[in-house]
Design an enzyme around this catalytic site. Sequence first.
Site, PDB file in Angstrom:
ATOM      1  N   SER A 279       0.929  -3.462   4.779  1.00 46.32           N
ATOM      2  CA  SER A 279       1.073  -2.313   4.375  1.00 46.32           C
ATOM      3  C   SER A 279       2.047  -2.222   3.016  1.00 46.32           C
ATOM      4  O   SER A 279       2.506  -1.265   2.411  1.00 46.32           O
ATOM      5  CB  SER A 279       1.409  -1.069   5.131  1.00 46.32           C
ATOM      6  OG  SER A 279       0.962   0.122   4.304  1.00 46.32           O
TER       7      SER A 279
ATOM      8  N   SER B 157      -0.995   5.375   3.140  1.00 51.19           N
ATOM      9  CA  SER B 157      -1.272   3.929   2.800  1.00 51.19           C
ATOM     10  C   SER B 157      -2.856   3.616   3.214  1.00 51.19           C
ATOM     11  O   SER B 157      -3.201   2.518   3.044  1.00 51.19           O
ATOM     12  CB  SER B 157      -0.356   3.030   3.599  1.00 51.19           C
ATOM     13  OG  SER B 157       0.789   2.757   3.119  1.00 51.19           O
TER      14      SER B 157
ATOM     15  N   LYS C 291      -6.498   0.677   9.102  1.00 48.11           N
ATOM     16  CA  LYS C 291      -5.378   0.747   8.421  1.00 48.11           C
ATOM     17  C   LYS C 291      -4.481   1.941   8.693  1.00 48.11           C
ATOM     18  O   LYS C 291      -4.964   3.151   9.132  1.00 48.11           O
ATOM     19  CB  LYS C 291      -5.685   0.764   6.900  1.00 48.11           C
ATOM     20  CG  LYS C 291      -4.644   0.868   5.736  1.00 48.11           C
ATOM     21  CD  LYS C 291      -3.946  -0.467   5.761  1.00 48.11           C
ATOM     22  CE  LYS C 291      -2.438  -0.398   4.932  1.00 48.11           C
ATOM     23  NZ  LYS C 291      -1.423   0.292   5.883  1.00 48.11           N
TER      24      LYS C 291
ATOM     25  N   LYS D 121      -5.008   1.995   0.663  1.00 46.19           N
ATOM     26  CA  LYS D 121      -5.035   0.517   0.458  1.00 46.19           C
ATOM     27  C   LYS D 121      -6.518  -0.065   0.945  1.00 46.19           C
ATOM     28  O   LYS D 121      -7.002  -1.245   0.593  1.00 46.19           O
ATOM     29  CB  LYS D 121      -4.046  -0.046   1.187  1.00 46.19           C
ATOM     30  CG  LYS D 121      -2.669   0.147   0.454  1.00 46.19           C
ATOM     31  CD  LYS D 121      -1.491   0.018   1.376  1.00 46.19           C
ATOM     32  CE  LYS D 121       0.003   0.030   0.726  1.00 46.19           C
ATOM     33  NZ  LYS D 121       0.949   0.290   1.429  1.00 46.19           N
TER      34      LYS D 121
END
Length: 397
Positions: free
Chosen positions: A144, A89, A249, A92
């Site tokens: 997420s 993720s 993140k 992202k």
Amino acid sequence: MRCRRNLLPSLFLILLFLLINPVVVFGEETKPPNSDVLFLYENLPAVTGTGIFDHDQLVLSAYSALVMDAATGQVLFAKNPHQARAIASTTKIMTALVAIECGNLNSATSVSQRAAGVEGSSVYLKPNEKLTLEQLLYGALMRSGNDACVAIAEQIAVREDIFVGFMNMKARQLGAKNTHFCNSNGLPNDHHYSSAYDLALITRAALKNPVFSRIVSTKTHVIPGTEGKRLLSNTNKMLWSYQGADGVKTGTTNAAGKCLVSSASRDGRRLIAVVLHSDDRWNESIKLLNYGFNRFEQRRVVDAGKTFASVEVRDGVLGRVPITVNRDVVVTVPIDRTGKLEQEVMLERKISAPVFPGQVVGKLQVLVEGQPVGGASLLTLQGTKKIPYYQSVWRRF
């Protein structure tokens, strides 16, 4: 009388030769052939080197790791920085960057059946539910949400595959050479990958955007839902546990392992840390950030707008004009090592009038222990007019 007549053609030929071949006379050195650029090397006060140092001092389980100075882009430590790996993720980060640059934060759209049905981590979007791009970005970056990413992609480009094309284009633009995206959320795909260095590059660009920076530093946030408000809590535990943490993140899949891209700011400096496939992403990210903050400092080399040097002007009212740099030059250097910070100046020996303020006349490159770490263009700080032709002839004569 006859002797004077014979001298006139000779004097004319000498004058013509000087005009055509402007060699330097009166004790000055002649210009070397085919040398339009003067290379100068100036040693600055001894400081320390930069780059990748002391690998043995950081023992990490992460397959790939890196810490970068966000202001200068310098890599302070790296382990397998260019190895292409699954990134889960952390994808992202790029999804959000492209969406913010291409979309309208206040525009709302209906969530599609496809977006609502995406597998994996989710903010539990419902088909036909309406959310703004900004609300979807909070869902994607804080919780997420894979569903939020597809909804973002469809809002910006109608289809996710088209949006992914934008992501790959942006990656190439940023110089992320070991990166390729196949989706907007990081779900497993053999052809979906990046590297620790590329993720740091992408994050560095994203953190320059105030909207992105605001969202990834948010601990809790509320967005609407069909069955009441959604209370979002950021998956990045660093925001609660590390002084100065302000992003970025998390990412986890079986293929990628536990990943984290983090950032923190202290004393006017911001660092970016990346760990991919780590057994302890939190503590290893803290190790990287502490290493960057404790062992390095920023050094200001030259300020834009201040006189840096001067350059000689041919046929100008002024014989020399001052030059400056087009931007401040700041580099990151280790605190506890002895080395040399050098300026390599590539400057035209002589420029021809007229000269205008802001005219590019050369380049400055800064090196630490022989490694280029920063630079700037050299510009004229002042202009000057060209002298009349007859004065030029007389000056050369």
